[in-house]
Design a protein around this motif. Structure first.
Motif, PDB file in Angstrom:
ATOM      1  N   TYR A  62     -12.677 -61.579  19.999  1.00 37.20           N
ATOM      2  CA  TYR A  62     -11.272 -61.864  19.699  1.00 37.20           C
ATOM      3  C   TYR A  62     -10.739 -61.043  18.524  1.00 37.20           C
ATOM      4  O   TYR A  62      -9.653 -61.300  18.022  1.00 37.20           O
ATOM      5  N   ASN A  67     -10.329 -71.926  14.770  1.00 34.69           N
ATOM      6  CA  ASN A  67     -10.638 -71.528  16.153  1.00 34.69           C
ATOM      7  C   ASN A  67     -10.738 -72.715  17.101  1.00 34.69           C
ATOM      8  O   ASN A  67     -10.687 -72.541  18.326  1.00 34.69           O
ATOM      9  N   SER A  68     -10.874 -73.918  16.553  1.00 31.86           N
ATOM     10  CA  SER A  68     -11.131 -75.094  17.397  1.00 31.86           C
ATOM     11  C   SER A  68      -9.962 -75.423  18.323  1.00 31.86           C
ATOM     12  O   SER A  68     -10.138 -76.143  19.310  1.00 31.86           O
ATOM     13  N   ARG A 124      -4.151 -71.398  23.909  1.00 29.61           N
ATOM     14  CA  ARG A 124      -4.003 -70.505  25.069  1.00 29.61           C
ATOM     15  C   ARG A 124      -3.177 -71.185  26.167  1.00 29.61           C
ATOM     16  O   ARG A 124      -2.260 -70.580  26.749  1.00 29.61           O
ATOM     17  N   LYS A 125      -3.491 -72.439  26.439  1.00 32.29           N
ATOM     18  CA  LYS A 125      -2.780 -73.175  27.478  1.00 32.29           C
ATOM     19  C   LYS A 125      -1.292 -73.301  27.149  1.00 32.29           C
ATOM     20  O   LYS A 125      -0.420 -73.064  27.996  1.00 32.29           O
ATOM     21  N   LYS A 140     -12.721 -62.431  24.580  1.00 27.65           N
ATOM     22  CA  LYS A 140     -14.021 -62.933  24.132  1.00 27.65           C
ATOM     23  C   LYS A 140     -15.022 -61.805  23.951  1.00 27.65           C
ATOM     24  O   LYS A 140     -15.834 -61.819  23.013  1.00 27.65           O
ATOM     25  N   ASP A 176      -8.197 -73.054  19.892  1.00 24.27           N
ATOM     26  CA  ASP A 176      -7.911 -71.871  20.717  1.00 24.27           C
ATOM     27  C   ASP A 176      -7.648 -72.212  22.185  1.00 24.27           C
ATOM     28  O   ASP A 176      -6.749 -71.647  22.817  1.00 24.27           O
ATOM     29  N   THR A 177      -8.462 -73.131  22.726  1.00 25.29           N
ATOM     30  CA  THR A 177      -8.285 -73.483  24.137  1.00 25.29           C
ATOM     31  C   THR A 177      -6.908 -74.089  24.382  1.00 25.29           C
ATOM     32  O   THR A 177      -6.188 -73.706  25.318  1.00 25.29           O
ATOM     33  N   ASP A 178      -6.532 -75.036  23.529  1.00 26.03           N
ATOM     34  CA  ASP A 178      -5.213 -75.653  23.653  1.00 26.03           C
ATOM     35  C   ASP A 178      -4.106 -74.641  23.379  1.00 26.03           C
ATOM     36  O   ASP A 178      -3.057 -74.656  24.046  1.00 26.03           O
TER      37      ASP A 178
END
Length: 370
Positions: A183, A35-36, A42-43, A179, A38-40
């Motif tokens: 998810y 999950n670490s 998504r982008k 969220k 996820d932010t990257d």
């Protein structure tokens, strides 16, 4: 006084519980690692969808525009694989040491003077963990397949979303989930469950491999092994069938029945929680001196111990051990509220929250003073 085999059985059940706690902790770590990014992710997904356009779709074009996404996906599974190699190597070393310490503590020294306790080679057990397949594949093969399956889910999610005319945000939601739902509604949630299954299975595969190696190295001491299954709502049919069945120590042939060992406990299916316990030979079979103290002879009778269910074992543990396994509130419900170990699960095998338990049986909370 408990016999040697009864003490070994009790220790085996308790150790299986501890291994489940280890498994739970490692699953949380590996899923968090997944999950670490996820932010990257998504982008990069948004950028890829915008580059892909909505007019045409081919696998080649999608792979091209998803290059950075797929590279990130490959990288994170490589990291999980490296972390798992370290976990399994440490577990192999620990399990060897645990089994040796257990036998040293439980088997009378008078016996160990005559029949020496053999040590297992750590490299051999690491070889079992990393170079022998479980559920048909090596660990590195599982990681490679999981990475490819997740990549396919990403591609398919984008393709279907574009075909249906969804917006970029809708496609990303389809792939990753939202969220508010934890998810769990996204296509990639399946990947988390797959990682969990592989982590749990790799741990049980390694632990049982170390046990098997230790038992076989000490064949002079051990006559047979017994299959121990955790009998609750989550127990598979394969393990229910084999619970308490006896097998030869060297070749795992059935003793007094015809049910095959197959891959063995901890390995017979994904996420198997079964374990095994050794049956130490009796003092006469070991040809120990007749001058042994009577208490030693009685403890080494060579008999298969009386069957003890997980629930019976748990109820017989100290309050501190019950608190450690269940948590203080559930342990108090067990001791003072009249609940049994099986009451902490629903009919699907899910561990109930304290709120759900209270809704199901408020009287037990009152009785326990909670």
């Amino acid at each position: 006084m408990a016999t040697v085999n009864e003490r070994l059985q009790s220790a085996s059940i308790g150790h299986a519980v501890d291994l489940q706690h280890l498994s739970n902790a490692e699953v949380r770590k590996m899923v968090s690692l997944l999950n670490s990014v996820d932010t990257d992710l998504r982008k990069l997904l948004i950028e890829a969808i915008l580059r892909a356009g909505t007019d045409t779709y081919t696998v080649q074009r999608m792979n091209a525009v998803l290059g950075s996404v797929l590279a990130l996906n490959k990288s994170i599974y490589a990291s999980i694989g490296e972390a798992m190699v370290e976990v399994l190597s440490d577990l192999a070393a620990y399990e060897i040491g645990y089994q040796k310490a257990l036998f040293t503590a439980v088997i009378p020294q008078e016996a160990l003077v005559t029949v020496s306790l053999n040590t297992v080679n750590l490299a051999q057990v690491r070889q079992i963990a990393l170079a022998r397949p479980f559920q048909g594949k090596l660990l590195k093969e599982w990681m490679g397949d999981l990475e490819k399956e997740r990549a396919a889910r990403i591609r398919n999610g984008i393709r279907i979303g574009m075909t249906e005319g969804q917006t970029t945000e809708q496609i990303v939601r389809r792939v990753m989930g939202v969220k508010e739902e934890g998810y769990a509604d996204g296509l990639l949630n399946r990947s988390r469950k797959d990682v969990e299954a592989v982590v749990r299975t790799a741990i049980s595969h390694t632990a049982q491999g170390a046990r098997d190696a230790h038992y076989k190295a000490n064949n002079d001491l051990i006559s047979e092994v017994a299959w121990l299954s955790t009998l609750d709502n989550k127990t598979s049919e394969e393990c229910r069938l084999r619970d308490r069945l006896i097998y030869t120590n060297d070749t795992h042939q059935p003793v007094g029945h015809q049910v095959p060992w197959l891959s063995g406990p901890g390995r017979i299916h994904f996420c198997c929680r079964s374990t095994s316990t050794p049956i130490i030979k009796g003092w006469e079979e070991l040809r120990l001196s007749k001058g042994l103290p009577e208490s030693t002879r009685a403890s080494m009778d060579g008999q298969v111990p009386r069957s003890t269910s997980y629930g019976e074992w748990l109820e017989g543990q100290s309050a501190a051990r019950q608190d450690e396994i269940l948590g203080p509130n559930r342990a108090k419900l067990l001791r003072d509220g009249g609940l049994k170990p099986g009451d902490f699960y629903n009919d699907k095998g899910k561990f109930l929250t304290l709120k759900e338990l209270r809704e199901r049986d408020a009287a037990a909370f009152v009785k326990a003073g909670l």
